[in-house]
Design a protein around this motif. Structure first.
Motif, PDB file in Angstrom:
ATOM      1  N   THR A  38      18.515  74.129  34.610  1.00 34.08           N
ATOM      2  CA  THR A  38      17.225  74.364  35.275  1.00 34.08           C
ATOM      3  C   THR A  38      16.748  75.782  34.978  1.00 34.08           C
ATOM      4  O   THR A  38      15.571  76.015  34.675  1.00 34.08           O
ATOM      5  CB  THR A  38      17.388  74.224  36.818  1.00 34.08           C
ATOM      6  N   SER A  46      12.219  81.237  41.900  1.00 36.55           N
ATOM      7  CA  SER A  46      13.318  80.243  41.950  1.00 36.55           C
ATOM      8  C   SER A  46      14.340  80.587  40.871  1.00 36.55           C
ATOM      9  O   SER A  46      15.553  80.497  41.087  1.00 36.55           O
ATOM     10  CB  SER A  46      12.845  78.815  41.672  1.00 36.55           C
ATOM     11  N   LEU A  47      13.812  80.955  39.699  1.00 33.92           N
ATOM     12  CA  LEU A  47      14.689  81.328  38.588  1.00 33.92           C
ATOM     13  C   LEU A  47      15.613  82.478  38.987  1.00 33.92           C
ATOM     14  O   LEU A  47      16.817  82.457  38.735  1.00 33.92           O
ATOM     15  CB  LEU A  47      13.774  81.763  37.432  1.00 33.92           C
ATOM     16  N   ALA A  92       8.012  79.401  40.379  1.00 37.66           N
ATOM     17  CA  ALA A  92       9.003  79.146  39.320  1.00 37.66           C
ATOM     18  C   ALA A  92       9.809  80.409  39.034  1.00 37.66           C
ATOM     19  O   ALA A  92      11.037  80.363  38.916  1.00 37.66           O
ATOM     20  CB  ALA A  92       8.300  78.671  38.052  1.00 37.66           C
ATOM     21  N   THR A 104      13.365  76.652  32.891  1.00 34.11           N
ATOM     22  CA  THR A 104      12.304  77.398  33.578  1.00 34.11           C
ATOM     23  C   THR A 104      11.969  78.675  32.814  1.00 34.11           C
ATOM     24  O   THR A 104      10.798  79.022  32.645  1.00 34.11           O
ATOM     25  CB  THR A 104      12.764  77.771  35.014  1.00 34.11           C
ATOM     26  N   LEU A 116       8.323  79.415  31.259  1.00 34.94           N
ATOM     27  CA  LEU A 116       7.552  80.571  31.731  1.00 34.94           C
ATOM     28  C   LEU A 116       7.176  81.478  30.560  1.00 34.94           C
ATOM     29  O   LEU A 116       6.023  81.909  30.433  1.00 34.94           O
ATOM     30  CB  LEU A 116       8.371  81.381  32.745  1.00 34.94           C
TER      31      LEU A 116
END
Ligand code: PFF
Length: 449
Positions: A177, A321-322, A318, A181, A185
């Motif tokens: 994930t 979260s990363l 995003a 991501t 991005l």
């Protein structure tokens, strides 16, 4: 003891877990701007050379020692000792590693809590809960305490699950994930106005900057922090690898992923900063240097996201979260160091050890939050500037000088009978005996004066 020890279920599971430990806030928080301010691609080159010539041999020392002893860090270091004196030093080094690991997690948990707060704040703002969103991003003591507590609970919960069901399962979910991501991005940001300027700053080498000894030392320090070396994380993860695996090659893959993600983060962070500059956000400090670390993550980026409307909300969610994921896969590896020791030394259940060790570390974080001004920076400096290099040095001395060469060779031969004829065996022992201790001693000396 060995009977109830966990083991990684697959090679890929181990690689995700160890790379998850290595890839953390360090890669995204610090590396890209450090590169940009220090000669761009030239810094990258120095970093790559140091990571492979110096950090990789130390990583291998931890993995081999862990796999050979199949024990926690204290048991491993005292286990290879040859007499009472080296046994005491080995035990002391292992215990010091546990202390430094706990200190690292105590500040890491606070910063990770902020990342969690920012992740939640953007969607909350969209649904109209703006006061909750403001609370999550405002720097207050209750918010810092609660978010740190929530993050530590997540860390404890994963560690309670064990090596395969906790660490391996979650790292295998979170690492892909994270990588997807990050790529998504970076790809999006590269299409925005200003991004190419950032890319040029990152990729055009300025060789005049790389010959400063300060820079080389700081690149080495970041390589050590980034690969999670010294405190026993990689040693403990190594102790859960099956005897069938070929250690030099899986160690190399972990190092490659860590360096690869740091390089990839540069393709996101530098362009993002110049996109922000294009939109009127200040990206340089008063001294003319690029803003970095906390100001970059907590000021520049939110200001940029605020100029982008709905897209900004998605990007911000995003991005944070990363950061939270990167922090979580690292924090579990740190908590595993004391937990493995307590479980094996005192015969406690893993659940009880995780709750007690995690709880103690969370109370250290609590103390830091209560006296943030004085303690936060001090704990970071003490654990990462002094603790990690000193422990790295002791580790090399142990593996290079105390451990018997034949036992070491036998360990490597387990899955590569021709290892003694290969390049790895010809170079690595010399490195661990001479080159690594000397260079680390220089870093350590320089960080003291
Ligand atoms: N390698 C992690 C990072 O780059 O953020 C930090 C870290 C993890 C340091 C585990 C030390 C450690 F034992």
């Amino acid at each position: 003891m060995a009977a109830n020890r966990g083991q990684f279920g697959s090679r890929l599971g181990f690689i995700f877990a160890a790379a998850g430990s290595a890839v953390g806030l360090g890669n995204i928080w610090g590396f890209p701007t450090q590169a940009a301010s220090n000669g761009g691609a030239a810094f990258l080159l120095v970093y790559l050379i140091l990571a492979f010539a110096l950090a990789y041999p130390v990583l291998m020392a931890e993995l081999i020692l862990g796999r050979y002893t199949h024990g926690n860090s204290v048991a491993a270091l005292s286990g290879i000792a040859r007499g009472p004196v080296t046994k005491v030093i080995g035990t002391g080094t292992g215990l010091l590693g546990i202390l430094v690991a706990s200190m690292i997690l105590s500040f890491y948990g606070i910063v990770a809590g902020w990342m969690l707060g920012y992740t939640l704040s953007y969607p909350l703002d969209v649904v109209g809960a703006s006061s909750a969103a403001d609370w999550l991003t405002g720097f207050t003591m209750p918010r810092n305490l609660i978010l740190m507590g929530v993050f530590m609970l997540m860390t404890i919960a994963i560690i309670m699950g064990g090596v395969k069901e906790g660490i391996e399962r979650w790292s295998s979910r979170l690492m892909p994930t994270l990588i997807i991501t990050l790529i998504a991005l970076a790809a999006y940001v590269l299409t925005l106005e200003g991004a190419m300027t950032g890319l040029r700053v990152y990729l055009i080498p300025d060789f005049s900057k790389i010959f400063s000894s300060q820079l080389i030392l700081s690149a080495l320090g970041s390589a050590f922090f980034s690969l999670s070396l010294g405190v026993g994380t990689m040693l403990v993860y190594g102790s859960y690898i099956s005897d069938k695996e070929h250690l030099p090659s899986i160690g190399a893959q972990v190092a490659l992923i860590d360096v690869g993600i740091a390089v990839l983060a540069g393709f996101l962070i530098l362009p993002v900063m110049y996109v922000a500059a294009e939109r009127g956000v200040e990206i340089f400090s008063a001294s003319g240097a690029l803003l970095s670390e906390d100001t970059l993550i907590l000021t520049v980026l939110p200001e940029l996201f605020a100029t982008m409307g709905t897209v900004g909300v998605a990007l911000a969610t995003a991005f944070f979260s990363l950061m939270t994921i990167a922090a979580l896969t690292s924090s579990i590896s740190i908590l595993e160091v004391p937990v493995a020791f307590i479980v094996e030394r005192f015969d406690w259940s893993r659940k009880k050890a995780a709750v007690v060790a995690g709880g103690l570390i969370a109370s250290m974080s609590g103390a830091i939050i209560l006296d943030f001004e004085n303690l936060f920076g001090a704990v970071i400096a003490l654990s990462t500037r002094y603790g990690q290099p000193l422990l790295g040095l002791l580790l090399c001395v142990f593996v290079g000088w105390v451990w018997q060469r034949n036992t070491l060779l036998a360990e490597l031969k387990k899955n590569d009978p021709h290892v003694a004829e290969g390049l790895f065996w010809r170079i690595w022992p010399v490195y661990v005996r001479f080159v690594c201790p000397v260079i680390i001693a220089i870093i350590f000396y320089r960080s003291l004066v």
